[in-house]
Design an enzyme around this catalytic site. Sequence first.
Site, PDB file in Angstrom:
ATOM      1  N   HIS A 205       0.727  -1.273  -0.170  1.00 43.04           N
ATOM      2  CA  HIS A 205       0.034  -0.024   0.098  1.00 43.04           C
ATOM      3  C   HIS A 205       0.822   1.302   0.109  1.00 43.04           C
ATOM      4  O   HIS A 205       0.507   2.238  -0.574  1.00 43.04           O
ATOM      5  CB  HIS A 205      -1.085  -0.003   1.067  1.00 43.04           C
ATOM      6  CG  HIS A 205      -2.087  -1.043   0.647  1.00 43.04           C
ATOM      7  ND1 HIS A 205      -2.134  -2.236   1.042  1.00 43.04           N
ATOM      8  CD2 HIS A 205      -3.219  -0.762  -0.141  1.00 43.04           C
ATOM      9  CE1 HIS A 205      -3.199  -2.831   0.681  1.00 43.04           C
ATOM     10  NE2 HIS A 205      -3.930  -1.774  -0.082  1.00 43.04           N
TER      11      HIS A 205
ATOM     12  N   ARG B  95     -10.482   3.740  -1.726  1.00 42.15           N
ATOM     13  CA  ARG B  95     -10.035   2.903  -0.576  1.00 42.15           C
ATOM     14  C   ARG B  95     -10.532   3.751   0.610  1.00 42.15           C
ATOM     15  O   ARG B  95      -9.632   4.491   1.234  1.00 42.15           O
ATOM     16  CB  ARG B  95      -8.627   2.772  -0.751  1.00 42.15           C
ATOM     17  CG  ARG B  95      -8.255   1.637  -1.817  1.00 42.15           C
ATOM     18  CD  ARG B  95      -6.765   1.451  -1.579  1.00 42.15           C
ATOM     19  NE  ARG B  95      -6.375   0.455  -2.554  1.00 42.15           N
ATOM     20  CZ  ARG B  95      -5.677   0.460  -3.671  1.00 42.15           C
ATOM     21  NH1 ARG B  95      -5.711   1.536  -4.305  1.00 42.15           N
ATOM     22  NH2 ARG B  95      -5.273  -0.617  -4.465  1.00 42.15           N
TER      23      ARG B  95
ATOM     24  N   ARG C 117     -15.533   1.530  -1.574  1.00 40.71           N
ATOM     25  CA  ARG C 117     -15.114   0.257  -0.966  1.00 40.71           C
ATOM     26  C   ARG C 117     -15.224   0.302   0.887  1.00 40.71           C
ATOM     27  O   ARG C 117     -14.787   1.456   1.208  1.00 40.71           O
ATOM     28  CB  ARG C 117     -13.942  -0.396  -1.290  1.00 40.71           C
ATOM     29  CG  ARG C 117     -13.586  -1.621  -0.585  1.00 40.71           C
ATOM     30  CD  ARG C 117     -12.018  -2.212  -1.091  1.00 40.71           C
ATOM     31  NE  ARG C 117     -11.024  -1.428  -0.559  1.00 40.71           N
ATOM     32  CZ  ARG C 117      -9.809  -1.842  -0.953  1.00 40.71           C
ATOM     33  NH1 ARG C 117      -9.564  -2.721  -1.718  1.00 40.71           N
ATOM     34  NH2 ARG C 117      -8.869  -1.008  -0.409  1.00 40.71           N
TER      35      ARG C 117
ATOM     36  N   GLU D  18     -11.214 -11.329  -4.552  1.00 39.89           N
ATOM     37  CA  GLU D  18     -10.005 -11.156  -4.441  1.00 39.89           C
ATOM     38  C   GLU D  18      -9.227 -12.521  -3.448  1.00 39.89           C
ATOM     39  O   GLU D  18      -8.071 -12.620  -2.847  1.00 39.89           O
ATOM     40  CB  GLU D  18      -9.432 -10.077  -3.751  1.00 39.89           C
ATOM     41  CG  GLU D  18     -10.184  -9.368  -2.620  1.00 39.89           C
ATOM     42  CD  GLU D  18     -10.012  -8.016  -2.013  1.00 39.89           C
ATOM     43  OE1 GLU D  18      -8.935  -7.459  -2.333  1.00 39.89           O
ATOM     44  OE2 GLU D  18     -10.760  -7.558  -1.145  1.00 39.89           O
TER      45      GLU D  18
ATOM     46  N   ASN E 173      -4.414  -7.406  -6.739  1.00 35.82           N
ATOM     47  CA  ASN E 173      -3.452  -7.302  -5.778  1.00 35.82           C
ATOM     48  C   ASN E 173      -3.315  -8.649  -4.494  1.00 35.82           C
ATOM     49  O   ASN E 173      -2.249  -9.041  -4.533  1.00 35.82           O
ATOM     50  CB  ASN E 173      -3.335  -5.898  -5.250  1.00 35.82           C
ATOM     51  CG  ASN E 173      -3.416  -4.928  -5.988  1.00 35.82           C
ATOM     52  OD1 ASN E 173      -2.922  -5.045  -7.189  1.00 35.82           O
ATOM     53  ND2 ASN E 173      -3.729  -3.718  -5.618  1.00 35.82           N
ATOM     54  N   ASP E 174      -4.572  -8.762  -4.196  1.00 37.67           N
ATOM     55  CA  ASP E 174      -4.701  -9.600  -3.146  1.00 37.67           C
ATOM     56  C   ASP E 174      -4.820 -11.122  -3.887  1.00 37.67           C
ATOM     57  O   ASP E 174      -4.294 -12.134  -3.303  1.00 37.67           O
ATOM     58  CB  ASP E 174      -5.807  -9.544  -2.338  1.00 37.67           C
ATOM     59  CG  ASP E 174      -5.431  -8.505  -1.252  1.00 37.67           C
ATOM     60  OD1 ASP E 174      -4.411  -8.845  -0.593  1.00 37.67           O
ATOM     61  OD2 ASP E 174      -6.239  -7.524  -0.874  1.00 37.67           O
TER      62      ASP E 174
ATOM     63  N   ARG F 153       2.442  -9.901  -0.797  1.00 33.06           N
ATOM     64  CA  ARG F 153       2.498  -8.728  -1.846  1.00 33.06           C
ATOM     65  C   ARG F 153       3.618  -7.638  -1.239  1.00 33.06           C
ATOM     66  O   ARG F 153       3.888  -6.948  -2.032  1.00 33.06           O
ATOM     67  CB  ARG F 153       1.212  -8.211  -1.880  1.00 33.06           C
ATOM     68  CG  ARG F 153       0.448  -7.549  -0.891  1.00 33.06           C
ATOM     69  CD  ARG F 153      -0.902  -7.330  -1.185  1.00 33.06           C
ATOM     70  NE  ARG F 153      -1.140  -5.916  -1.533  1.00 33.06           N
ATOM     71  CZ  ARG F 153      -2.413  -5.251  -1.835  1.00 33.06           C
ATOM     72  NH1 ARG F 153      -3.577  -6.091  -1.590  1.00 33.06           N
ATOM     73  NH2 ARG F 153      -2.580  -4.146  -2.034  1.00 33.06           N
TER      74      ARG F 153
ATOM     75  N   CYS G  44      -9.707  -4.166 -10.580  1.00 36.14           N
ATOM     76  CA  CYS G  44      -9.088  -2.558  -9.908  1.00 36.14           C
ATOM     77  C   CYS G  44      -7.678  -2.885  -9.156  1.00 36.14           C
ATOM     78  O   CYS G  44      -7.197  -2.063  -8.498  1.00 36.14           O
ATOM     79  CB  CYS G  44      -9.974  -2.219  -9.050  1.00 36.14           C
ATOM     80  SG  CYS G  44     -10.728  -3.045  -7.388  1.00 36.14           S
TER      81      CYS G  44
HETATM   82  C1  PEP Z   1      -6.566  -5.540  -4.494  1.00 38.34           C
HETATM   83  O1  PEP Z   1      -6.559  -6.363  -3.743  1.00 38.34           O
HETATM   84  O2  PEP Z   1      -6.215  -5.848  -5.780  1.00 38.34           O
HETATM   85  C2  PEP Z   1      -7.136  -4.288  -4.285  1.00 38.34           C
HETATM   86  C3  PEP Z   1      -7.416  -3.461  -5.260  1.00 38.34           C
HETATM   87  O3  PEP Z   1      -7.257  -3.952  -3.038  1.00 38.34           O
HETATM   88  P1  PEP Z   1      -5.822  -3.378  -2.078  1.00 38.34           P
HETATM   89  O4  PEP Z   1      -4.830  -3.182  -2.897  1.00 38.34           O
HETATM   90  O5  PEP Z   1      -6.721  -1.990  -1.515  1.00 38.34           O
HETATM   91  O6  PEP Z   1      -5.953  -4.611  -1.187  1.00 38.34           O
HETATM   92 MG    MG Z   2      -7.398  -6.210  -1.830  1.00 40.01          MG
END
Ligand code: PEP
Ligand code: MG
Length: 610
Positions: free
Chosen positions: A214, A321, A357, A461, A484-485, A495, A532
């Site tokens: 993040h 977010r 979200r 995710e 991402n997750d 990650r 996303c």
């Molecule tokens: C993801 O997990 O791809 C996502 C967009 O959420 P975050 O990166 O905030 O976990």
């Molecule tokens: Mg996520």
Amino acid sequence: MAGVEETEQVKGATREDTQAADREPETLYGISGSPGIVVGRAVVLRPRSDDLVRYRLEKEAIQAEQERFQEAVDQAEQELKDLRSKFEGDLSDTLTIMDSHIRMLRDRMILDQTANLIEQKQINAEWALSRALYLVKKKFDHIADEYIRDRFADVEYVVNLLQEQLSEHGQQFPTGFAEPVIVVSEDFTPADTVRMQSEKVLGFLTEKGGTTSHTAIVARSLGLPAVVGVENITERCRTGDMIILDGYDGRVCLSPTMDQQKLYQEYDRQHRAFSEELSWYIHLASETLDGLRVRLSANIEIPNEIEGVTYYGADGIGLFRSEFGYFQQKHLPDEETLFSVYQDLVIALDPQPVTIRTLDVGGDKLAIQLPGNKFKALHERNPALGLRSIRLSLREKTLFVTQLRALLRASAFGRLRILLPLISLLSELKQVQEIIGQVMMDLTDEGVPFDPDIEIGIMVEVPSAVTMADVLAAEVDFFSIGTNDLIQYSLAIDRGNEYVAKMYDPLHPAVLRMISRTVEAGHAQGIEVALCGEMAGDVFMAPVLLGLGLDELSMRPSAIPHVKRLLRHSTSRRLTDLAKQILKCGDGMETRALLDCYLASNAGEWRERS
Ligand code: PEP
Ligand code: MG
């Protein structure tokens, strides 16, 4: 002891300058966190050695710094008192020493001296405190009585306590830099990263993190160049060192030569010129040569980013977010505060959709960083697999209901969509639906307007949500795939872990097949499927995502013109054929080769420069 000897150097030409001058140039490698090149002096925060955090303040920041120091004194006193209250029995000697430490904390010699130095020298509290200690030491050195002279050890102890408070419990991210700096730290909390926006920060460097940590995501959103995952950077780089930070290639040059500085500035100029060329696409439709529309929307973390959303021509907000609005506060935000943020966003973008979200803490956005004591005890052994996201909301119902009320109320002012993070079970979704139903009933009873047809979607995710996508799709209005997750949970790669960052592969066929499966399941139920995760804004990866049939890609606003250009140079047929071929690949290398080929013949010279 941090500081006594160091303070000698505070007086004259700064130690930083000497260090920077006699250092050999050195290049270190990390991971590209956020694109851009900056050249400037480093400020190393929370150093792990005995080094002090030191920087100069702007005049306007003096009062806040003095208050921060006072807070540290109050906290240290409270800690000592708490400790003292735990002692029982005949420990009168220990208690006497502790009492003297508590008194010493209030001693004007240290307190006034530090506060004055902050003001007169315009320096941060840690540095001023160490300078005050040095001045006190000089006085003690002249005392003849050995017993009294030995009491200096107690002064040092108390000053150490204060330094600890300042670095650990005090303000996490310093404010009021007098000149632009590159901030270096082991890592930053999400709130720190957001704070950098209002400070004179050119860019930043961390030891921890990967491309989708993040810290990196927020840096990209704020347009601050960053390199993450640089081994031992807090040890190797000292405050005052001149650095080049190359966020395009994940490189850092310590004490660069003039030639290196010129070279990097030229490199940056070329990148910027190319980005400007792309701004031509901002006002064009997001569609392929044969007219297939794909929504290119924006991911944002803080409301200020709305300017970028409109500037880059986003088709709405695909991911807000919302948790970042909680981290920055002293207290958990109340319904009115949240409502006003959400309402402003919805009105600003109307009639385009704003996807908000619900609170998604956990993983590298630790719940213990939320305001309030309640969460301070939440130390989990494995936060990524713990009380994250929707799980926390379902446990902390008041917190969740407050946010849902604010969201529903704001939905009366435009097109607001609610996005639920980390849904892994149908029963979780059912619980949320029940709560939303109840909140709707309450609002109706209170005569408060909201959109009764508000769209509710889930983040896909975790692998269980992919597997159950057909069942989940029947229950919601849209999907948004959080790669991402999804990547970290399906490939078992943290990650944010720099050691395994190279194995974190968005183009792994397993990941692409999961995306494909989710799109099919969503479309079979007639709902739209967005993506996303960070890969949506990567022009190199976007062709396969477009070919897999996603209806929307949501990314950092500045990436939108890049992806739009690609879209406008493609046909739906070519993209679909590419995706079909890629789904047959055995590993990420094969996928990359096919993408390279595609871009070489469909994006030509542009591919080389992006
Ligand atoms: C993801 O997990 O791809 C996502 C967009 O959420 P975050 O990166 O905030 O976990
Ligand atoms: Mg996520």
